[in-house]
Design a protein around this motif. Sequence first.
Motif, PDB file in Angstrom:
ATOM      1  N   ILE A  89       0.861  -1.186   0.000  1.00 44.90           N
ATOM      2  CA  ILE A  89       0.000   0.000   0.000  1.00 44.90           C
ATOM      3  C   ILE A  89       0.897   1.236   0.000  1.00 44.90           C
ATOM      4  CG2 ILE A  89      -1.722   1.305   1.326  1.00 44.90           C
ATOM      5  CD1 ILE A  89      -2.565  -1.437   2.542  1.00 44.90           C
ATOM      6  N   LEU A  90       0.707   2.120  -0.961  1.00 38.74           N
ATOM      7  CA  LEU A  90       1.586   3.288  -1.075  1.00 38.74           C
ATOM      8  C   LEU A  90       0.872   4.433  -1.771  1.00 38.74           C
ATOM      9  CD1 LEU A  90       4.286   2.495  -3.834  1.00 38.74           C
ATOM     10  CD2 LEU A  90       2.023   1.492  -3.719  1.00 38.74           C
ATOM     11  N   GLY A  91       1.504   5.615  -1.752  1.00 37.60           N
ATOM     12  CA  GLY A  91       0.887   6.812  -2.301  1.00 37.60           C
ATOM     13  C   GLY A  91       1.130   6.990  -3.784  1.00 37.60           C
ATOM     14  N   ASP A  92       0.186   7.680  -4.442  1.00 31.66           N
ATOM     15  CA  ASP A  92       0.306   7.874  -5.886  1.00 31.66           C
ATOM     16  C   ASP A  92       1.411   8.857  -6.264  1.00 31.66           C
ATOM     17  OD1 ASP A  92      -0.944  10.189  -4.979  1.00 31.66           O
ATOM     18  OD2 ASP A  92      -2.407  10.265  -6.611  1.00 31.66           O
ATOM     19  N   GLN A  93       1.958   9.590  -5.292  1.00 32.80           N
ATOM     20  CA  GLN A  93       3.064  10.492  -5.556  1.00 32.80           C
ATOM     21  C   GLN A  93       4.379   9.988  -4.944  1.00 32.80           C
ATOM     22  OE1 GLN A  93       2.796  13.330  -7.580  1.00 32.80           O
ATOM     23  NE2 GLN A  93       0.871  12.267  -7.976  1.00 32.80           N
ATOM     24  N   SER A  94       4.395   8.757  -4.508  1.00 33.96           N
ATOM     25  CA  SER A  94       5.583   8.228  -3.840  1.00 33.96           C
ATOM     26  C   SER A  94       6.680   7.899  -4.845  1.00 33.96           C
ATOM     27  CB  SER A  94       5.228   6.973  -3.037  1.00 33.96           C
ATOM     28  OG  SER A  94       4.848   5.910  -3.900  1.00 33.96           O
ATOM     29  N   HIS A  95       7.918   7.978  -4.371  1.00 30.53           N
ATOM     30  CA  HIS A  95       9.061   7.659  -5.218  1.00 30.53           C
ATOM     31  C   HIS A  95       9.033   6.192  -5.628  1.00 30.53           C
ATOM     32  CE1 HIS A  95      13.302   7.264  -6.470  1.00 30.53           C
ATOM     33  NE2 HIS A  95      13.258   8.570  -6.648  1.00 30.53           N
ATOM     34  N   ILE A  96       8.658   5.302  -4.710  1.00 27.80           N
ATOM     35  CA  ILE A  96       8.586   3.881  -5.039  1.00 27.80           C
ATOM     36  C   ILE A  96       7.638   3.643  -6.201  1.00 27.80           C
ATOM     37  CG2 ILE A  96       7.860   1.603  -4.211  1.00 27.80           C
ATOM     38  CD1 ILE A  96       8.787   2.400  -1.421  1.00 27.80           C
ATOM     39  N   TYR A  97       6.515   4.339  -6.210  1.00 26.52           N
ATOM     40  CA  TYR A  97       5.505   4.129  -7.244  1.00 26.52           C
ATOM     41  C   TYR A  97       5.883   4.796  -8.563  1.00 26.52           C
ATOM     42  CZ  TYR A  97       0.930   4.100  -9.533  1.00 26.52           C
ATOM     43  OH  TYR A  97      -0.094   3.913 -10.412  1.00 26.52           O
ATOM     44  N   LEU A  98       6.434   5.999  -8.491  1.00 29.78           N
ATOM     45  CA  LEU A  98       6.664   6.793  -9.702  1.00 29.78           C
ATOM     46  C   LEU A  98       8.056   6.630 -10.308  1.00 29.78           C
ATOM     47  CD1 LEU A  98       4.987  10.203  -8.754  1.00 29.78           C
ATOM     48  CD2 LEU A  98       4.063   8.394 -10.222  1.00 29.78           C
ATOM     49  N   ASN A  99       9.074   6.452  -9.483  1.00 29.91           N
ATOM     50  CA  ASN A  99      10.433   6.629  -9.982  1.00 29.91           C
ATOM     51  C   ASN A  99      11.370   5.443  -9.744  1.00 29.91           C
ATOM     52  OD1 ASN A  99       9.581   9.375 -10.458  1.00 29.91           O
ATOM     53  ND2 ASN A  99      11.737   9.932 -10.434  1.00 29.91           N
ATOM     54  N   GLU A 100      10.797   4.264  -9.547  1.00 36.22           N
ATOM     55  CA  GLU A 100      11.652   3.095  -9.348  1.00 36.22           C
ATOM     56  C   GLU A 100      11.288   1.975 -10.314  1.00 36.22           C
ATOM     57  OE1 GLU A 100      11.992   2.230  -5.129  1.00 36.22           O
ATOM     58  OE2 GLU A 100      12.447   4.337  -4.688  1.00 36.22           O
ATOM     59  N   GLN A 101      10.769   2.384 -11.489  1.00 30.23           N
ATOM     60  CA  GLN A 101      10.475   1.490 -12.611  1.00 30.23           C
ATOM     61  C   GLN A 101       9.532   0.345 -12.265  1.00 30.23           C
ATOM     62  OE1 GLN A 101      13.567   0.111 -15.170  1.00 30.23           O
ATOM     63  NE2 GLN A 101      14.626   2.086 -15.265  1.00 30.23           N
ATOM     64  N   GLY A 102       8.712   0.521 -11.250  1.00 36.24           N
ATOM     65  CA  GLY A 102       7.786  -0.548 -10.890  1.00 36.24           C
ATOM     66  C   GLY A 102       8.487  -1.822 -10.486  1.00 36.24           C
ATOM     67  N   GLY A 103       9.667  -1.677  -9.853  1.00 28.89           N
ATOM     68  CA  GLY A 103      10.442  -2.849  -9.467  1.00 28.89           C
ATOM     69  C   GLY A 103       9.708  -3.770  -8.526  1.00 28.89           C
TER      70      GLY A 103
END
Length: 369
Positions: A89-103
């Motif tokens: 569960i994470l935010g739509d503006q989080s770095h994990i979601y946006l900037n880590e290539q969906g790893g």
Amino acid sequence: EKMDITKDNDKKIIDLRSDTVTKPTKEMRIAMSEAEVGDDVFGEDATINKLQQVAANMFGKENALYVPSGTMGNLLAILSHCRRGEEIILGDQSHIYLNEQGGHASLAGVSSKVIATSSDGSLPLDSIQRVIRGADIHHAQSRVIALENTHNFCGGRVLSTNYVDSVGEIVKTYNKTHQHSPIVLHMDGARIFNASVRLGEPVSRMTQEVESISVCLSKGLGAPVGSVLVGSSDFIARARRFRKAVGGGMRQAGVIASAGLLAITTMVDRLSIDHENARILADNIKDIDMIEIFPVETNILIAKIKEDKFDETQRSAPVIVRCLRDRGVLAASLDARHFRFVTHLHITKEDVLTAASHLHDVIASLPRS
């Protein structure tokens, strides 16, 4: 966008793209040349072992793991907490979601339940409670709640310790009745020390209710490379295995870890200077009619072009960033309407005043709407 910042050596470049552009201090370079090293895959690098122990003690956790990047730190946390087919569960503006290539999806096989991020970087508590999913065979089972502190794309906003404690309470309450399918709280703490300086609280208290934390050493703290992942000994043992699997096992890496050790022991207090410079920059551009500024709490300033002032070809973030670059000021375009400045150890008060002056001039030179 890659920028050639060497073509005019006589012109000072004010690089505000990110705090990742920092270079190691003289003291770090000396420490790197003299570092005691060994084979870290065998657990024999004394400098890495010391860094990991110091980091664990700082956060009040049992153990820590040195990794090449914050992205790897977050990925290892997800791999170590989750089984394939489970959910984060994470935010739509989080770095994990946006900037880590969906790893988390492509490499860990973990799906995501995305919540709208509030403007202050938090996830609404009622939204978190509502989306947690248990053992129903129709659903991916929730395993991790991920927070980000400070929050990059919300402009370096700081999560209060009370808020983090409240999320921790949600986790504990849920786990009391779901002992066979518990959830854990992970924090992307890439800039957690910026949050600590802002709040005036130790990171151990700020993350008391957090199971694992990924901490970057190569942003405002100035180390050339690396992050540490912090948590329980069992968690770190799993993360160490996954680090090897994804190619993160390093050998005589005490050479670089020595700079990270100096970073977390000598570079934290000076972050207040970066925060002050970001506030000075904000104060000197807040009267520009074309833009709105996100609240500045730490070292990140995000400006948004007002909707009625925006033009994709003439008055956009990429246009402004290009014009600033021509004047020797580097900023980051986040999308068509948002651009970002980040202060760091190489930026002075004079630099931000100069950058503010150039931004005024650039926007004044753009065609009117």
